[in-house]
Design an enzyme around this catalytic site. Structure first.
Site: not given
Length: 352
Positions: A205, A335
Site C-alpha cells: 500500500e 478516476t
C-alpha cells in the site's frame, strides 16, 4: 438512439438540459474555487468548507490528493480540448510537482513522488518536510503523464494531432514539456513496477524510497531502493504492507501499452495478474486483499474492495483487448475507470 444511463434519472427518464446544466454548474463552481486557491502553489489535501481556502495539511498525490490532479487533464481531454484553462492548471501543477516532489534514489536512479508534510515550531511558524513516501495510489500519475504528453503534445492547440503509436522522436520536441512528461511517466511507471518485487509479487500500500540524506537506521535495516516501514517485533504488520487489490499500477500499464504497443507492458500486467490469482483468489469464490505482501503463505483480509472488479480487472482485461475496445482517442476513463465519451460543450464554460 438510446441514452446512456448517466443521462437518465433513477426511474430511467431522460434528464432535462436544465437539470444536467445545474449539475455541471455545481461542479464548475467547486473547480473555480480550487483554481483560485492553487495559483502558484500545489493544493493541500484539506479545504475549509466554509470559505474554500486550502488549509495547512499534507501535499501529496496519494490518498485524498490524486483525483484532483487526474481530473484537470481528463476533463480537458473529455471536452474535446476546449477548456484550455484546465490544461493550464494541469501544466502548472506538473511544473510544481517536478520542482518540489520528484526525487530519485541514489543507487538505481528510481524516480518517485515524495510528499510534503507541514511542521509547526514553538513560535507557530510553518515549515515543510519532504517525506520520501509514495502511496500505491500515486502510480496513476505515470500513465496520466504519458497520456498528457501523447494527446496534447505540450500545446494547448485543440487541433494538434496525438502522437504516433509508438511515439516518433519528432512527436516530442527535444527539451519540451511533452518530452519531459513522457520520460517522467515512463520512469515513474518503472519505479512503480519495481515495488511489485516482493515475496508475493504484489505491491504494498505504501513504500518509502531511499535517499542520500536518509537516517542511519534506514541504511542499517533497509534493503534495495525502497522499503516498507516495519512494526515492532511480535506485533502485527503495518498497514503499509497490505495489498488491497488496488488498480493504479495496472491502470498506468494499460495506458502505457495503448500509447506504445510495447509488449513488455503486457508481460508486466500478466505477472501481476498471476500474482493476484496465486495469492488473492479465495477457494470459495472471490478475491481478498492480503495483510502483508512479504509473508508467504499469505493472510487474507476478510473483504474484497469494489474497485477490484470495476477498475483492477477492467484495466487488466483492456490491457489484453484489441485497441478498438474503448479507444483512448474517443474515451476518457474517470478516476473510477468508468469510460465516458468525449464531447464538445455547446455552451461557454468557465474554463474556456
Amino acid at each position: 438512439m438510446s441514452l446512456p444511463s448517466y443521462l437518465r434519472d433513477e426511474d430511467g427518464n431522460p434528464r432535462t438540459v436544465e437539470e444536467l446544466r445545474s449539475y455541471w454548474n455545481a461542479v464548475e463552481n467547486a473547480m473555480k474555487v480550487a483554481r483560485e486557491g492553487t495559483r502558484t502553489r500545489l493544493p493541500s489535501v484539506f479545504m475549509n468548507p466554509a470559505d474554500g481556502e486550502f488549509i495547512v495539511s499534507p501535499v501529496r498525490l496519494g490518498s485524498r490528493g490524486d483525483s484532483y490532479f487526474e481530473y484537470l487533464l481528463k476533463q480537458y481531454l473529455q471536452t474535446s480540448r476546449k477548456e484550455r484553462d484546465l490544461l493550464r492548471m494541469w501544466d502548472d501543477a506538473i511544473d510544481q510537482i517536478h520542482e518540489n516532489l520528484l526525487l530519485r534514489t541514489p543507487k538505481r536512479d528510481l524516480l518517485f513522488v515524495a510528499e510534503l508534510d507541514p511542521e509547526q515550531d514553538q513560535q507557530g511558524q510553518i515549515s515543510w518536510r519532504r517525506e520520501p513516501k509514495q502511496d500505491h495510489l500515486t502510480c496513476f500519475l505515470a500513465g496520466t503523464l504519458m497520456l498528457s504528453a501523447a494527446h496534447t503534445r505540450g500545446t494547448n492547440d485543440p487541433n494538434v494531432q496525438s502522437a504516433s503509436i509508438p511515439p516518433k522522436p519528432s512527436d516530442f520536441e527535444a527539451g519540451s514539456r511533452a518530452a519531459r512528461d513522457w520520460r517522467t511517466g515512463e520512469d515513474l511507471l518503472k519505479s512503480c513496477y519495481d515495488t511489485q518485487k516482493t515475496s508475493t509479487g504484489l505491491s504494498p500500500e505504501i513504500v518509502h524510497f531511499r535517499t542520500s540524506t536518509e537516517p542511519d537506521w534506514v541504511r542499517q535495516k533497509a534493503r534495495g531502493e525502497w522499503y516498507i516501514k516495519g512494526a515492532p517485533p511480535n506485533e502485527p504488520p503495518p498497514l503499509d504492507a497490505r495489498y488491497i487489490l488496488r488498480p493504479e499500477i495496472v491502470e498506468s500499464i494499460f495506458v502505457a501499452y495503448r500509447l506504445t504497443a510495447d509488449p513488455k507492458y503486457r508481460r508486466w500486467g500478466w505477472k501481476i495478474f498471476e500474482a493476484i490469482e496465486q495469492h488473492c483468489k479465495v477457494p470459495t469464490g472471490g478475491y481478498a486483499g492480503i495483510v502483508n505482501v512479504e509473508d508467504v503463505p499469505v493472510q487474507w483480509e476478510d473483504k474484497m474492495e469494489t474497485f477490484f472488479l470495476s477498475e483492477t480487472l477492467k484495466y487488466l482485461y483492456l490491457l489484453f483487448s484489441d485497441d478498438s475496445v474503448l479507444p483512448l482517442e474517443d474515451i476518457v476513463f474517470n478516476t473510477e475507470a468508468h469510460p465516458l465519451p468525449k464531447f464538445t460543450p455547446e455552451w461557454e464554460t468557465a474554463f474556456m
